[in-house]
Design an enzyme around this catalytic site. Sequence first.
Site, PDB file in Angstrom:
ATOM      1  N   ALA A 134       1.031  -1.214  -0.034  1.00 19.03           N
ATOM      2  CA  ALA A 134       0.113   0.166  -0.085  1.00 19.03           C
ATOM      3  C   ALA A 134       1.125   1.168   0.155  1.00 19.03           C
ATOM      4  O   ALA A 134       0.437   2.017   0.041  1.00 19.03           O
ATOM      5  CB  ALA A 134      -0.951   0.196   0.934  1.00 19.03           C
ATOM      6  N   HIS A 186       8.778  -4.740   2.616  1.00 17.90           N
ATOM      7  CA  HIS A 186       8.722  -4.266   0.932  1.00 17.90           C
ATOM      8  C   HIS A 186       9.455  -4.876  -0.479  1.00 17.90           C
ATOM      9  O   HIS A 186      10.565  -4.157  -0.518  1.00 17.90           O
ATOM     10  CB  HIS A 186       8.380  -3.150   1.193  1.00 17.90           C
ATOM     11  CG  HIS A 186       7.140  -2.849   1.833  1.00 17.90           C
ATOM     12  ND1 HIS A 186       6.019  -2.944   1.194  1.00 17.90           N
ATOM     13  CD2 HIS A 186       6.911  -2.288   3.236  1.00 17.90           C
ATOM     14  CE1 HIS A 186       5.308  -2.269   2.571  1.00 17.90           C
ATOM     15  NE2 HIS A 186       5.274  -2.608   3.322  1.00 17.90           N
ATOM     16  N   HIS A 207       6.456  -6.595   8.748  1.00 23.03           N
ATOM     17  CA  HIS A 207       5.242  -6.834   8.650  1.00 23.03           C
ATOM     18  C   HIS A 207       5.393  -8.046   8.296  1.00 23.03           C
ATOM     19  O   HIS A 207       5.328  -8.964   6.675  1.00 23.03           O
ATOM     20  CB  HIS A 207       4.044  -6.267   8.387  1.00 23.03           C
ATOM     21  CG  HIS A 207       4.066  -5.461   7.078  1.00 23.03           C
ATOM     22  ND1 HIS A 207       4.720  -5.498   5.905  1.00 23.03           N
ATOM     23  CD2 HIS A 207       4.055  -4.501   6.727  1.00 23.03           C
ATOM     24  CE1 HIS A 207       4.837  -4.796   5.120  1.00 23.03           C
ATOM     25  NE2 HIS A 207       4.760  -3.713   5.862  1.00 23.03           N
ATOM     26  N   ASN A 210       2.926 -10.118   5.289  1.00 19.92           N
ATOM     27  CA  ASN A 210       2.781  -8.863   4.413  1.00 19.92           C
ATOM     28  C   ASN A 210       4.087  -8.248   3.486  1.00 19.92           C
ATOM     29  O   ASN A 210       5.373  -8.257   3.933  1.00 19.92           O
ATOM     30  CB  ASN A 210       1.703  -8.189   4.543  1.00 19.92           C
ATOM     31  CG  ASN A 210       1.105  -9.174   5.809  1.00 19.92           C
ATOM     32  OD1 ASN A 210       0.870  -9.220   6.441  1.00 19.92           O
ATOM     33  ND2 ASN A 210       0.268  -9.593   5.015  1.00 19.92           N
ATOM     34  N   ASP A 238      -4.060  -9.018  13.307  1.00 15.98           N
ATOM     35  CA  ASP A 238      -5.664  -8.754  13.105  1.00 15.98           C
ATOM     36  C   ASP A 238      -6.470  -9.726  12.868  1.00 15.98           C
ATOM     37  O   ASP A 238      -7.555  -9.481  12.391  1.00 15.98           O
ATOM     38  CB  ASP A 238      -6.128  -7.162  12.999  1.00 15.98           C
ATOM     39  CG  ASP A 238      -5.747  -7.643  11.627  1.00 15.98           C
ATOM     40  OD1 ASP A 238      -4.759  -8.871  10.574  1.00 15.98           O
ATOM     41  OD2 ASP A 238      -5.522  -6.541  10.111  1.00 15.98           O
ATOM     42  N   ASP A 262       0.402  -1.879  13.100  1.00 15.13           N
ATOM     43  CA  ASP A 262       0.217  -1.237  11.434  1.00 15.13           C
ATOM     44  C   ASP A 262      -1.325  -0.575  11.147  1.00 15.13           C
ATOM     45  O   ASP A 262      -1.440  -0.309  10.209  1.00 15.13           O
ATOM     46  CB  ASP A 262       0.850  -2.214  10.367  1.00 15.13           C
ATOM     47  CG  ASP A 262       1.429  -1.899   9.031  1.00 15.13           C
ATOM     48  OD1 ASP A 262       1.295   0.044   8.840  1.00 15.13           O
ATOM     49  OD2 ASP A 262       1.167  -2.296   7.843  1.00 15.13           O
ATOM     50  N   LEU A 295      -4.606  -5.000   1.297  1.00 16.39           N
ATOM     51  CA  LEU A 295      -4.989  -4.375   2.203  1.00 16.39           C
ATOM     52  C   LEU A 295      -3.910  -3.240   2.513  1.00 16.39           C
ATOM     53  O   LEU A 295      -2.799  -3.382   2.003  1.00 16.39           O
ATOM     54  CB  LEU A 295      -3.988  -5.089   3.909  1.00 16.39           C
ATOM     55  CG  LEU A 295      -5.614  -6.074   3.458  1.00 16.39           C
ATOM     56  CD1 LEU A 295      -5.002  -7.968   4.374  1.00 16.39           C
ATOM     57  CD2 LEU A 295      -6.382  -5.870   4.136  1.00 16.39           C
ATOM     58  N   ALA A 296      -4.026  -2.113   2.676  1.00 16.02           N
ATOM     59  CA  ALA A 296      -3.594  -1.206   3.295  1.00 16.02           C
ATOM     60  C   ALA A 296      -3.053  -0.935   4.586  1.00 16.02           C
ATOM     61  O   ALA A 296      -3.913   0.477   5.354  1.00 16.02           O
ATOM     62  CB  ALA A 296      -4.092  -0.144   2.368  1.00 16.02           C
ATOM     63  N   GLY A 297      -2.487  -1.687   5.387  1.00 13.94           N
ATOM     64  CA  GLY A 297      -3.081  -1.171   7.105  1.00 13.94           C
ATOM     65  C   GLY A 297      -3.591  -1.625   7.935  1.00 13.94           C
ATOM     66  O   GLY A 297      -4.282  -2.155   7.361  1.00 13.94           O
TER      67      GLY A 297
END
EC number: 3.5.1.25
Length: 371
Positions: A134, A186, A207, A210, A238, A262, A295-297
Amino acid sequence: MSLHQGLRGKILTPEGWVQGRIEFSEKIAAIHADKNAAEAELPYILPGFVDLHVHGAGGKDTMEAGDAVSVIARQHAKHGTTSLLATTMTAPQADIEAALHAIRPLVDARPANSARVLGVHLEGPYINPGKLGAQPDFAGIGSLQQVQHLHAIAPIRLVTVAPEMEGHLQLVRELTALGMQVQIGHTLGSYEDGVAALESGAKGFTHLYNAMSRLDHRAPGMVGAALAHAEFSEIIPDLLHVHPGAIKAALRAIPHLYCVTDSTAASGMPDGQYMLGRQVVHKCLGGVRLEDGTLAGSTLTMDQALRNLVSIGLTLEDASRRVSTYAADYLGLSERGRLRAGAFADLVVLDASLNLIAVYVEGEKIDLSDA
């Protein structure tokens, strides 16, 4: 600050549970055992939560600068986070500098009713443009001079790097020599790239699972490097970013796996449209996503992270270490993330259902209204 004489409960210390009371002002003065009270009547008292990956909350994003991080720190304190790293996004240099200028005063002096801002987690721009997740498309090659320039604006404690990018193994070595923690994220790097980065001084992963190359039995990828070699790694519990089974696999493999939120500006807010750096994100059904569904955070808070860990089978003691102690250890913070004499009086008080009753940051009781 006057000495708080009588906070009673089942207190989780580094040596185990103590039923009794804890005395503190800014720091913990003493923990006294007292077997007289009926155990069922006592709340749990745990170390305050330590979150090393926080983008936002309360409608505010770190990259907005201005008062954003002060709002974020207040919002997360209401959910038991007593210290955090304000986390930036991949962005043009001027945007990152503006965010750091706004963060600096909060590192120098903690405002009332807020979590302690320990410094900055620079999540990019030193990442792979092919694995942005993201992140906006402003990835680039990092240099020691650039990081030192940013560090002079606000203290950078943690830097996320894609080690396969040209010159980044050298950057890992240089930043490690400066005393910064470097972690891998990333990234499209291979297993071998991950091992090389760890050998160069990187200590963790951003993370886990991810935005990194996946595990395959013939090409273990960056996930394989983490599971085979890491002592520390972030994970977002989460139960949306990572399946509980994958969390359990990581728990078996990585001794000091610790939790981050995050969290984004959407944390603590109703469904709707928010900003994540320069990206528009949408909160719906408990998740935060870009227009394309990426997914963005998250909207996670650390009190919910604790409950999620217990719900998938961790003991409360183990869950507590993974939302407090291990993150503090990762940054070398021996006076946070644990309840013992001489440590900061960062603590959370929870009922039998693990809902927050009270939060103290450096001895100050946080106002939990509107949490």
